[in-house]
Write a protein that holds these residues in place. Structure first.
Motif, mmCIF file in Angstrom:
data_model
loop_
_atom_site.group_PDB
_atom_site.id
_atom_site.type_symbol
_atom_site.label_atom_id
_atom_site.label_comp_id
_atom_site.label_asym_id
_atom_site.label_seq_id
_atom_site.Cartn_x
_atom_site.Cartn_y
_atom_site.Cartn_z
ATOM 1 N N VAL A 121 -0.965 12.210 7.807
ATOM 2 C CA VAL A 121 -0.336 12.199 6.486
ATOM 3 C C VAL A 121 0.199 13.602 6.246
ATOM 4 C CG1 VAL A 121 -0.655 11.842 4.012
ATOM 5 C CG2 VAL A 121 -1.941 10.448 5.641
ATOM 6 N N ASN A 175 3.481 16.163 4.170
ATOM 7 C CA ASN A 175 4.174 16.306 2.891
ATOM 8 C C ASN A 175 5.686 16.081 2.960
ATOM 9 O OD1 ASN A 175 4.635 18.701 4.332
ATOM 10 N ND2 ASN A 175 4.850 19.895 2.462
ATOM 11 N N GLN A 176 6.221 15.876 4.144
ATOM 12 C CA GLN A 176 7.665 15.657 4.260
ATOM 13 C C GLN A 176 7.965 14.907 5.552
ATOM 14 O OE1 GLN A 176 9.925 19.349 5.268
ATOM 15 N NE2 GLN A 176 7.963 20.357 4.899
ATOM 16 N N ALA A 177 9.216 14.541 5.734
ATOM 17 C CA ALA A 177 9.623 13.793 6.931
ATOM 18 C C ALA A 177 9.358 14.621 8.182
ATOM 19 C CB ALA A 177 11.091 13.425 6.839
ATOM 20 N N LEU A 185 6.731 5.277 10.250
ATOM 21 C CA LEU A 185 6.435 5.462 8.833
ATOM 22 C C LEU A 185 5.794 4.190 8.303
ATOM 23 C CD1 LEU A 185 6.634 7.130 6.223
ATOM 24 C CD2 LEU A 185 8.871 6.081 5.858
ATOM 25 N N GLN A 214 3.843 4.272 5.143
ATOM 26 C CA GLN A 214 3.841 4.340 3.683
ATOM 27 C C GLN A 214 4.491 5.638 3.226
ATOM 28 O OE1 GLN A 214 2.613 1.920 1.682
ATOM 29 N NE2 GLN A 214 1.915 0.748 3.444
ATOM 30 N N GLU A 215 5.177 5.562 2.106
ATOM 31 C CA GLU A 215 5.571 6.767 1.388
ATOM 32 C C GLU A 215 4.603 6.855 0.221
ATOM 33 O OE1 GLU A 215 9.645 7.821 0.711
ATOM 34 O OE2 GLU A 215 10.272 6.254 2.126
ATOM 35 N N ILE A 216 3.939 7.960 0.108
ATOM 36 C CA ILE A 216 2.810 8.091 -0.822
ATOM 37 C C ILE A 216 3.233 8.771 -2.117
ATOM 38 C CG2 ILE A 216 0.510 9.086 -1.104
ATOM 39 C CD1 ILE A 216 0.288 8.947 1.994
ATOM 40 N N LYS A 217 2.822 8.138 -3.208
ATOM 41 C CA LYS A 217 3.049 8.693 -4.543
ATOM 42 C C LYS A 217 1.889 9.599 -4.941
ATOM 43 C CE LYS A 217 3.463 7.117 -9.337
ATOM 44 N NZ LYS A 217 3.517 5.909 -10.179
ATOM 45 N N SER A 266 1.049 4.019 -2.847
ATOM 46 C CA SER A 266 2.387 4.160 -2.285
ATOM 47 C C SER A 266 3.431 4.176 -3.402
ATOM 48 C CB SER A 266 2.673 3.024 -1.307
ATOM 49 O OG SER A 266 2.774 1.806 -1.995
ATOM 50 N N VAL A 267 4.633 4.593 -3.052
ATOM 51 C CA VAL A 267 5.705 4.639 -4.050
ATOM 52 C C VAL A 267 6.084 3.255 -4.558
ATOM 53 C CG1 VAL A 267 6.674 6.842 -3.277
ATOM 54 C CG2 VAL A 267 7.504 4.727 -2.273
ATOM 55 N N ASP A 268 5.760 2.209 -3.773
ATOM 56 C CA ASP A 268 6.050 0.843 -4.234
ATOM 57 C C ASP A 268 4.857 0.193 -4.949
ATOM 58 O OD1 ASP A 268 4.449 0.406 -2.034
ATOM 59 O OD2 ASP A 268 5.856 -0.884 -0.978
#
Length: 153
Positions: A26, A28-30, A45, A47-50, A64-66
């Protein structure tokens, strides 16, 4: 060894690593495109984490962002809720009952008992560093002739 090479590369690129395990990381960026793909040794990828809490190995919660929640708590399964990780990050413990099955071969029975699990951020392998009454990060410990010392980082 491969993961260490990846870690060092990411650090050199200025990418922060928040958590890692045998087959996941995990950040902090791509990560660079050459590290992403379907071949062995490449990442995908998931998950994109909120928002996330990383308490200790195999004890974390992600939003996640979703809006999907992912909770990992080895030994206790999904009995923790996302909001309870705020308690853990404040270095407060949680006690949860976990149903366990015990074999009794002599009597040909299986006994079911509730075992009370004590879940906390305490990690005897690392020194906890608190900021604003919350666990901010940890530092390695060094054992030198039965004395435990903090390693200066």
């Amino acid at each position: 060894m491969y993961m260490f090479k990846v870690i060092y590369k990411l650090i050199d690129l200025g990418i922060d690593i928040y958590y890692m395990d045998t087959d996941s990381i995990v950040v902090n960026q791509a990560i660079p495109e050459e590290l992403i793909g379907n071949s062995l040794g490449l990442f995908k990828l998931e998950q994109e984490i909120k928002h996330a809490y990383f308490i200790s190995p195999k004890l974390y919660a992600l939003e996640s962002v979703d809006g999907k929640f992912i909770i990992k708590a080895k030994g206790i399964g999904s009995k923790l809720e996302f909001a309870q990780f705020e308690t853990l990050i404040k270095n407060e413990a949680i006690v949860k009952a976990q149903e366990r099955w015990f074999k009794d071969p002599a009597n040909a029975t299986i006994n079911i008992k509730n075992i009370y699990m004590h879940i906390s951020a305490i990690n005897l392998k690392r020194k906890q560093v608190m900021e604003n009454n919350k666990l901010a990060f940890t530092k390695p410990l060094i054992v030198d002739q039965d004395n435990i010392k903090n390693k200066n980082i």
